[in-house]
Design an enzyme around this catalytic site. Structure first.
Site, PDB file in Angstrom:
ATOM      1  N   LYS A   1      21.557 -18.554  -8.395  1.00 32.77           N
ATOM      2  CA  LYS A   1      20.641 -17.462  -8.059  1.00 32.77           C
ATOM      3  C   LYS A   1      19.644 -17.863  -6.981  1.00 32.77           C
ATOM      4  CE  LYS A   1      20.859 -14.438 -12.023  1.00 32.77           C
ATOM      5  NZ  LYS A   1      20.163 -13.807 -13.139  1.00 32.77           N
TER       6      LYS A   1
ATOM      7  N   LYS B   1      33.008 -13.572 -10.804  1.00 32.96           N
ATOM      8  CA  LYS B   1      32.585 -12.809 -11.989  1.00 32.96           C
ATOM      9  C   LYS B   1      32.204 -11.381 -11.597  1.00 32.96           C
ATOM     10  CE  LYS B   1      28.525 -13.577 -13.646  1.00 32.96           C
ATOM     11  NZ  LYS B   1      27.288 -14.169 -14.147  1.00 32.96           N
TER      12      LYS B   1
ATOM     13  N   LYS C   1      26.359  -7.353 -11.301  1.00 30.39           N
ATOM     14  CA  LYS C   1      25.535  -6.247 -10.818  1.00 30.39           C
ATOM     15  C   LYS C   1      25.197  -6.423  -9.346  1.00 30.39           C
ATOM     16  CE  LYS C   1      23.147  -6.120 -15.283  1.00 30.39           C
ATOM     17  NZ  LYS C   1      22.015  -6.673 -16.022  1.00 30.39           N
TER      18      LYS C   1
HETATM   19  P1  TYM Z   1      22.608 -10.270 -18.231  1.00 31.74           P
HETATM   20  O1  TYM Z   1      21.636  -9.162 -18.213  1.00 31.74           O
HETATM   21  O2  TYM Z   1      23.014 -10.881 -16.920  1.00 31.74           O
HETATM   22  O3  TYM Z   1      23.930  -9.817 -18.946  1.00 31.74           O
HETATM   23  C1  TYM Z   1      23.900  -9.195 -20.217  1.00 31.74           C
HETATM   24  C2  TYM Z   1      25.076  -9.673 -21.056  1.00 31.74           C
HETATM   25  O4  TYM Z   1      26.298  -9.364 -20.385  1.00 31.74           O
HETATM   26  C3  TYM Z   1      27.094 -10.534 -20.286  1.00 31.74           C
HETATM   27  N1  TYM Z   1      27.878 -10.478 -19.034  1.00 31.74           N
HETATM   28  C4  TYM Z   1      29.203 -10.606 -18.969  1.00 31.74           C
HETATM   29  N2  TYM Z   1      30.137 -10.795 -19.923  1.00 31.74           N
HETATM   30  C5  TYM Z   1      31.419 -10.858 -19.526  1.00 31.74           C
HETATM   31  N3  TYM Z   1      31.814 -10.745 -18.225  1.00 31.74           N
HETATM   32  C6  TYM Z   1      30.902 -10.555 -17.237  1.00 31.74           C
HETATM   33  N4  TYM Z   1      31.302 -10.431 -15.967  1.00 31.74           N
HETATM   34  C7  TYM Z   1      29.531 -10.478 -17.594  1.00 31.74           C
HETATM   35  N5  TYM Z   1      28.386 -10.290 -16.883  1.00 31.74           N
HETATM   36  C8  TYM Z   1      27.384 -10.300 -17.785  1.00 31.74           C
HETATM   37  C9  TYM Z   1      26.109 -11.685 -20.273  1.00 31.74           C
HETATM   38  O5  TYM Z   1      26.722 -12.897 -20.664  1.00 31.74           O
HETATM   39  C10 TYM Z   1      25.058 -11.205 -21.260  1.00 31.74           C
HETATM   40  O6  TYM Z   1      25.465 -11.499 -22.579  1.00 31.74           O
HETATM   41  N6  TYM Z   1      19.905 -14.238 -19.615  1.00 31.74           N
HETATM   42  C11 TYM Z   1      20.595 -13.061 -20.105  1.00 31.74           C
HETATM   43  C12 TYM Z   1      19.705 -12.104 -20.868  1.00 31.74           C
HETATM   44  C13 TYM Z   1      18.916 -12.722 -21.969  1.00 31.74           C
HETATM   45  C14 TYM Z   1      19.406 -13.139 -23.231  1.00 31.74           C
HETATM   46  C15 TYM Z   1      18.281 -13.629 -23.935  1.00 31.74           C
HETATM   47  C16 TYM Z   1      20.670 -13.124 -23.819  1.00 31.74           C
HETATM   48  C17 TYM Z   1      17.577 -12.981 -21.948  1.00 31.74           C
HETATM   49  N7  TYM Z   1      17.203 -13.521 -23.122  1.00 31.74           N
HETATM   50  C18 TYM Z   1      18.386 -14.150 -25.232  1.00 31.74           C
HETATM   51  C19 TYM Z   1      20.776 -13.637 -25.121  1.00 31.74           C
HETATM   52  C20 TYM Z   1      19.664 -14.140 -25.793  1.00 31.74           C
HETATM   53  C21 TYM Z   1      21.173 -12.317 -18.908  1.00 31.74           C
HETATM   54  O7  TYM Z   1      20.702 -12.444 -17.800  1.00 31.74           O
HETATM   55  O8  TYM Z   1      22.127 -11.417 -19.226  1.00 31.74           O
END
Ligand code: TYM
Length: 344
Positions: free
Chosen positions: A114, A206, A209
């Site tokens: 990032k 991957k 967004k």
């Molecule tokens: P974020 O917002 O990027 O994504 C949310 C969830 O979607 C999953 N994900 C995917 N799974 C499969 N294939 C993909 N291409 C894909 N893109 C995203 C992510 O693995 C996630 O589960 N850091 C985290 C948010 C967060 C969090 C937490 C999660 C903050 N605090 C505590 C669990 C526990 C994030 O940026 O997810």
């Protein structure tokens, strides 16, 4: 010490939610509701680690909440809220900033991706992001965390932080009557055929967004025409589908589409190949369009309906935040005692 089983997970309100978020995370959130107490959080404090337009952030927070509800999360039986309404996240994150080591954060691949080449210009928040994530989970002393594959390293860090806190403060933890350990070791739940959904344009990237091409992803708000077009245009190779999973190994785009089909149909890749082995992509894509429209169409429709009523969404978040706060405050009182902060 036995910890009460509890699920926590979060989704960032940054841009469009897509099929990866849905299959990798949100479908798991829905399924876990039957067997656990669940807390699902829209992590707006994580979002501002990179610049967000304030008006758009509010909208995106409500939209992710709408997606949770439209997918079938029950905000009455469980807790749905946004992170910034519960101050315990930030408070515990500070304590964890003092527990986690620089060397641990320096290993985080997501920060490297990032921040890119201009690392000096990345926010301090982006660097310390995994500590806040550990605080999100541990302020509820959650034991299970459903996430996609890309969050695995962050979850490992959360476990390291929990363990170091338990060790460093072991004597105080015992003295306050919390037994051997105060924080549990949170277990990642990363399962099924779509833990890492890839871009529809490039099987090595991957689905995300932030990809500039909207054709790389299926958004939860896409209508039937958009879903159909994106799947029909998805990159593939000229071969027919194999009959065995092994045949997918050297074919990332085929593997991705079969994984998506399997996850949407709630089955396995092997089952999908039993059905479609030998078929051309044109036929398989047709079936995938029908399945995706059938599953995602109603969700997109319900999301559009819900976002038109921001007052309702805000009331769900306020109610969830109040209930989350009760649990977080209890943890923070104990943490303050353990660390040695004088409190009221
Ligand atoms: P974020 O917002 O990027 O994504 C949310 C969830 O979607 C999953 N994900 C995917 N799974 C499969 N294939 C993909 N291409 C894909 N893109 C995203 C992510 O693995 C996630 O589960 N850091 C985290 C948010 C967060 C969090 C937490 C999660 C903050 N605090 C505590 C669990 C526990 C994030 O940026 O997810």
């Amino acid at each position: 010490m036995a910890f009460k089983e509890r699920v926590f997970s979060g989704v960032q309100p940054t841009g469009n939610l897509h099929l990866g978020n849905y299959l990798g995370a949100i479908t798991k959130f829905v399924a876990l509701q039957d067997n656990y107490d669940c807390i699902y959080c829209v992590v707006d404090m994580h979002a501002i680690t990179v610049w967000q337009e304030p008006g758009e952030l509010k909208h995106a927070t409500r939209e992710v909440t709408a997606a949770f509800l439209a997918c079938g999360i029950d905000p009455k039986k469980h807790i749905v809220f946004n992170q910034s309404q519960v101050s315990g996240h930030a408070e515990l994150a500070w304590v964890f900033n003092c527990v986690a080591r620089l060397g641990w954060l320096n290993r985080m691949t997501q920060f490297k991706e990032k921040a890119g080449k201009d690392r000096e210009n990345a926010s301090v928040g982006l660097y310390a992001y995994p500590n806040l994530m550990a605080a999100d989970i541990l302020v509820y002393r959650a034991t299970h965390v459903p996430v996609g594959e890309d969050q695995k390293q962050h979850l490992e860090l959360s476990r390291d932080i929990a363990q170091k806190f338990n060790n460093d403060y072991g004597a105080a933890i015992q003295a306050h009557g919390y037994g051997e350990g105060f924080f549990p070791q949170p277990e990642p739940i990363i399962q099924g055929p779509a833990t890492r959904v890839m871009s529809l344009r490039d099987g090595a990237k991957k689905m995300s967004k932030s990809d500039p091409s909207d054709y790389s992803r299926i958004n939860l708000t896409d209508d039937a025409d958009a879903i159909a077009q994106k799947i029909r245009k998805a990159k593939t190779d000229p071969e027919a589908l194999p009959s065995e999973e092994k045949g997918l190994e050297p074919r990332p785009e085929a593997d991705n589409l079969v994984g998506i089909y399997a996850a949407l149909a709630n089955t396995t890749k092997a089952d999908v190949l039993t059905q479609f082995g030998g078929a051309q992509f044109s036929a398989f894509k047709g079936a995938l369009v029908d399945l995706a429209v059938d599953k995602l169409g109603p969700i997109g429709g319900e999301m559009q309906r819900l976002v038109k009523d921001p007052a309702y969404i805000d009331s769900v978040l306020a109610d969830g935040s109040a209930r989350a706060e009760v649990i977080a405050d209890e943890t923070m009182r104990a943490v303050k005692d353990i660390v040695g902060f004088v409190r009221r």
